[in-house]
Scaffold this active site. Structure first.
Site, short mmCIF file in Angstrom:
data_model
loop_
_atom_site.label_atom_id
_atom_site.label_comp_id
_atom_site.label_asym_id
_atom_site.label_seq_id
_atom_site.Cartn_x
_atom_site.Cartn_y
_atom_site.Cartn_z
N LYS A 130 2.71 0.95 -8.38
CA LYS A 130 1.86 0.44 -9.09
C LYS A 130 1.99 0.65 -10.50
O LYS A 130 0.97 1.11 -11.23
CB LYS A 130 0.39 0.46 -8.63
O1 NUP Z 1 -4.76 -4.88 -3.18
C1 NUP Z 1 -4.05 -3.84 -2.64
N1 NUP Z 1 -4.53 -3.34 -1.64
C2 NUP Z 1 -3.87 -2.37 -0.71
O2 NUP Z 1 -4.44 -1.95 0.20
C3 NUP Z 1 -2.93 -3.41 -3.07
C4 NUP Z 1 -2.33 -2.43 -2.39
N2 NUP Z 1 -1.12 -2.13 -2.80
N3 NUP Z 1 -2.72 -1.92 -1.21
C5 NUP Z 1 -1.93 -1.07 -0.47
O3 NUP Z 1 -1.92 -1.45 0.82
C6 NUP Z 1 -2.83 0.27 -0.23
O4 NUP Z 1 -2.53 1.26 -1.31
C7 NUP Z 1 -2.07 0.91 1.18
O5 NUP Z 1 -0.83 1.40 0.87
C8 NUP Z 1 -1.97 -0.44 1.62
C9 NUP Z 1 -2.89 -0.58 2.77
O6 NUP Z 1 -3.25 0.27 3.79
P1 NUP Z 1 -4.08 -0.07 4.97
O7 NUP Z 1 -5.22 -0.27 4.54
O8 NUP Z 1 -3.13 -1.00 5.81
O9 NUP Z 1 -4.01 1.54 5.79
#
Ligand code: NUP
Length: 270
Positions: A89
């Site tokens: 990010k």
């Molecule tokens: O909107 C977002 N939501 C999200 O959960 C953008 C993200 N990049 N993430 C990332 O996706 C979050 O930081 C984590 O690495 C992954 C979700 O993880 P989980 O909920 O499947 O464990």
């Protein structure tokens, strides 16, 4: 080969839209298992089931001075024909973004990255200039507070629209090299559908199923394009920490296989 080509090749080879998120929480590692062995075992157990891996930098940075070593290690474990996305990010003023892009793409060799659009076009330009890498712009994120800013109405040439739609519009405008995608949370299926209609063929990275409660069917139906493609559906904790015991790799494979099959069932490719 550019990012989308590499992704589509891996997605076709493994018949999968599943992106496994490598977010290792060291407090959840099985007893006696080193982090290196954990990372390698999860990747080896799932490499024929995924279209991509997403490495969340936060879990590596939290390791302190060895964080770069583990990031390099994780990157090297990911097979060369499967895209590796850095969920970092990033974005800042131009020269800082240039350094971020160089670290992630050149030092670490990732194929893609997540970026934050808040600072505008010049903050993303140094990433977009890597035309063979995938740049995923945060659009409508999965977290509960995402509406605080992302749903605010803004005035654009298209009229009064929510900010996340304006972000998608700008991302499409900046997508001259075809290397930009959007991050759309599965926890907001209606907005996911809105963006898929607005950007019919853009790559969408969709986290939020599993632990965060997003619905798989909606993620697939609203997130894929007409061909049932151009979406990466991410799951992290539910897969990598499926078991806290010695059978963790086997259980991660079972969780990944089940998710891949559910996704394919909703794509009509079961
Ligand atoms: O909107 C977002 N939501 C999200 O959960 C953008 C993200 N990049 N993430 C990332 O996706 C979050 O930081 C984590 O690495 C992954 C979700 O993880 P989980 O909920 O499947 O464990």
């Amino acid at each position: 080969m550019n990012f989308t080509q590499k992704l589509q090749k891996a997605a076709a080879a493994n018949n999968s839209l599943l992106c496994v998120g490598l977010d290792p929480d060291t407090s959840l590692l099985p007893e006696g298992i080193r982090l290196e062995d954990f990372i390698r075992s999860i990747i080896d157990a799932t490499r024929d089931l995924v279209c991509a891996y997403k490495v969340n930098f936060a879990f590596f940075e939290a390791l302190g001075k060895s964080s770069f070593y583990y990031l390099e290690y994780a990157r090297q474990c990911i097979p060369a024909d499967i895209p590796a996305i850095a969920d970092a990010k990033r974005a800042d003023i131009g020269n800082t973004s240039k350094a971020y892009a160089s670290a992630v793409f050149e030092q670490l060799g990732f194929d893609g990255i997540t970026v934050n659009p808040y600072m505008g076009r010049d903050s993303l330009a140094p990433f977009i200039e890597y035309t063979d890498r995938g740049i995923f712009v945060l659009c409508r994120t999965s977290n509960p507070g995402s509406a605080d800013f992302q749903n605010l109405e803004v005035t654009t040439r298209e009229g009064c629209i929510p900010l996340y739609r304006a972000v998608a519009g700008k991302a499409a405008e900046w997508n001259r090299h075809g290397n930009i995608g959007l991050v759309m949370g599965a926890t907001h299926p209606d907005e996911l559908g809105v963006i898929r209609r607005q950007c019919p063929d853009m790559l969408l990275l969709i986290p939020g199923i599993g632990t965060q409660g997003g619905d798989i069917r909606m993620a697939v139906e609203n997130g894929t394009n007409r061909q049932g493609e151009m979406a990466l559906i991410n799951s992290s904790r539910q897969i990598i920490h499926a078991s806290l015991k010695a059978d963790f790799a086997e259980k991660s494979r079972e969780a990944a296989l089940s998710l891949k099959e559910q996704i394919n069932c909703f794509r009509g490719r079961g």
